[in-house]
Structure formats: structure tokens, C-alpha cells
Motif scaffolding. Structure first.
Motif, PDB file in Angstrom:
ATOM      1  N   GLY A  65       0.620  -1.331   0.092  1.00 20.31           N
ATOM      2  CA  GLY A  65       0.149  -0.134  -0.009  1.00 20.31           C
ATOM      3  C   GLY A  65       0.876   1.227   0.089  1.00 20.31           C
ATOM      4  O   GLY A  65       0.134   2.342  -0.032  1.00 20.31           O
ATOM      5  N   ASN A 103      -7.259   2.368  -4.338  1.00 22.08           N
ATOM      6  CA  ASN A 103      -7.886   1.122  -4.864  1.00 22.08           C
ATOM      7  C   ASN A 103      -8.861   1.746  -6.250  1.00 22.08           C
ATOM      8  O   ASN A 103      -9.029   0.584  -7.032  1.00 22.08           O
ATOM      9  CB  ASN A 103      -8.820   0.438  -4.053  1.00 22.08           C
ATOM     10  CG  ASN A 103      -9.918   1.075  -3.664  1.00 22.08           C
ATOM     11  OD1 ASN A 103     -10.135   2.325  -3.814  1.00 22.08           O
ATOM     12  ND2 ASN A 103     -10.521   0.740  -2.554  1.00 22.08           N
ATOM     13  N   ASN A 108      -2.811  -0.070  -7.438  1.00 21.16           N
ATOM     14  CA  ASN A 108      -3.294  -0.744  -6.336  1.00 21.16           C
ATOM     15  C   ASN A 108      -2.906  -2.545  -6.526  1.00 21.16           C
ATOM     16  O   ASN A 108      -2.760  -3.126  -5.850  1.00 21.16           O
ATOM     17  CB  ASN A 108      -4.706  -0.642  -6.004  1.00 21.16           C
ATOM     18  CG  ASN A 108      -5.150  -1.230  -4.863  1.00 21.16           C
ATOM     19  OD1 ASN A 108      -4.508  -1.089  -3.890  1.00 21.16           O
ATOM     20  ND2 ASN A 108      -6.273  -2.248  -5.092  1.00 21.16           N
ATOM     21  N   GLN A 112      -0.999  -4.046  -3.492  1.00 24.67           N
ATOM     22  CA  GLN A 112      -2.048  -4.715  -2.451  1.00 24.67           C
ATOM     23  C   GLN A 112      -1.316  -5.917  -1.848  1.00 24.67           C
ATOM     24  O   GLN A 112      -0.114  -6.374  -2.284  1.00 24.67           O
ATOM     25  CB  GLN A 112      -3.241  -5.506  -3.070  1.00 24.67           C
ATOM     26  CG  GLN A 112      -2.899  -6.257  -4.434  1.00 24.67           C
ATOM     27  CD  GLN A 112      -4.352  -6.639  -5.088  1.00 24.67           C
ATOM     28  OE1 GLN A 112      -5.177  -6.970  -4.640  1.00 24.67           O
ATOM     29  NE2 GLN A 112      -4.106  -6.540  -6.528  1.00 24.67           N
ATOM     30  N   ASP A 139      -8.285  -4.317 -12.247  1.00 27.54           N
ATOM     31  CA  ASP A 139      -9.143  -4.820 -11.235  1.00 27.54           C
ATOM     32  C   ASP A 139     -10.142  -5.287 -11.991  1.00 27.54           C
ATOM     33  O   ASP A 139     -11.018  -4.942 -12.725  1.00 27.54           O
ATOM     34  CB  ASP A 139      -9.667  -3.372 -10.713  1.00 27.54           C
ATOM     35  CG  ASP A 139     -10.574  -3.810  -9.393  1.00 27.54           C
ATOM     36  OD1 ASP A 139     -10.974  -4.762  -9.334  1.00 27.54           O
ATOM     37  OD2 ASP A 139     -10.647  -2.983  -8.439  1.00 27.54           O
TER      38      ASP A 139
END
Length: 202
Positions: A65, A103, A108, A112, A139
């Protein structure tokens, strides 16, 4: 004579096999493992912006992160991700940093805690030119956030470059220069509130 020809052909076949084996592209589990083991890293970068201009600076990574981009003059801007937020500090602005949910950015994917590129619909493309392996990931639940195209070399596996396509379709290329993994990087480097106080925004 026939024996020599057979021996030559066998040797040639073995050499071709060896080259082919060394040129095999990295697998998604191999790349996922590499990213998960990459706890801290730092190095230089050259950035090719969407308008074709170049920027340079230093990058610091502390997974999960956290990432920090320090841009060299004349820009002197700063990008920091921490606590689920991505903050962009513009030295020409007196209004504080622009903030975005981490996110909702392609970064991200590599920041993660548990990177699993084998997850359904995460990887949309994989190619290899014999020297590098390029993986395009998004994503899977929110492809509208854009994607990140990562370039890796093997033996040892190293992340060399990425291209981020944002939600507007703009592309930014980041070429990593001598990225060194490991070492201690203080948490203060990624503290957005501390950076705001240092710049007089609090």
C-alpha cells in the motif's frame, strides 16, 4: 560422416532447445511471487508523460500500500500513496494535495498485500519477446479504473517498466533505473499528513 552429421544435428537441437528454454516467458505465479516478495525497493525513474514530455526522479516502494515518487527539478512535485489514499503534491499550488482512493488506480494492483495475477479476469494480456515478459492487468471488478502494463526480465526476475492507462485512456510510462529491493525505508516517507504539515497545509 553420418555419425558426425548426427552428432552435429543433436548438438544443434540441444542448443536450440536451450535458447528456447531460456526465452520462455515468465508465468503469472512466478511474477505474483516476485511482487509479493518485493517488500521494499528504491531507485531512479524516467517518466514519459501522456503529452510526450519527460520527467525524472526517485521512487520508493514499501508494500503493502505505500509508494513515493519524488520528481526532480524543475517539477519538484511529489506523489505519495499510503493509508488507502494517493496524494499528489504540486509545489505551485497552495490548496494542498489532490487525493484519490488508491484502490481506484491501477497502482493498487502491485501494491496490494497479496498479488494474485492468476485471479479471474485480472490479466488481460501476456506477451514475451524472448528477453522480457509483459503482463497487462486490471481490477477484475472495476476495469473502468484503467490498467497497468508491467515489463519484467528473468534470471533474476525484475520489474523494469510499467505503463499505466488511466480511466480517461491517457498513458504514462515509467522506466525504472536500477531498482534495488530490500533495505529499510522509514514509514515517515509515506506519511501524507506529515508531508502536509511540512508544507504548511495543517
Amino acid at each position: 560422416m553420418k555419425t558426425r552429421i548426427i552428432t552435429f544435428l543433436m548438438a544443434f537441437a540441444l542448443s536450440v532447445f536451450a535458447v528456447a528454454a531460456s526465452a520462455q516467458q515468465l508465468t503469472l505465479p512466478q511474477i505474483s511471487q516476485y511482487l509479493n516478495q518485493l517488500q521494499t525497493a528504491q531507485g531512479g525513474f524516467t517518466q514519459i508523460n501522456a503529452d510526450g514530455t519527460l520527467s525524472t526522479g526517485q521512487i520508493y516502494i514499501k508494500r503493502p500500500g505505500r509508494i513515493r515518487f519524488e520528481y526532480n527539478p524543475p517539477e519538484e512535485s511529489l506523489v505519495v500513496a499510503s493509508g488507502g489514499q494517493l496524494a499528489i503534491f504540486d509545489p505551485r499550488s497552495n490548496a494542498g494535495p489532490d487525493r484519490y482512493p488508491l484502490n481506484q488506480t491501477p497502482l493498487n494492483i502491485i501494491l496490494q498485500r497479496n498479488v494474485d495475477l492468476t485471479a479471474a479476469r485480472m490479466v488481460t494480456g501476456t506477451t514475451s519477446d524472448g528477453t522480457t515478459t509483459t503482463v497487462t492487468a486490471q481490477d477484475p471488478n472495476n476495469p473502468q479504473y484503467g490498467n497497468i502494463q508491467m515489463v519484467f526480465t528473468a534470471n533474476p526476475i525484475e520489474l523494469r517498466q510499467w505503463i499505466i492507462t488511466d480511466d480517461m485512456g491517457s498513458q504514462t510510462t515509467l522506466i525504472l533505473n536500477d531498482l534495488q529491493s530490500g533495505g529499510n525505508i522509514g514509514d515517515i516517507m509515506f506519511n501524507i499528513q506529515a508531508e502536509m504539515r511540512r508544507r504548511g497545509f495543517e
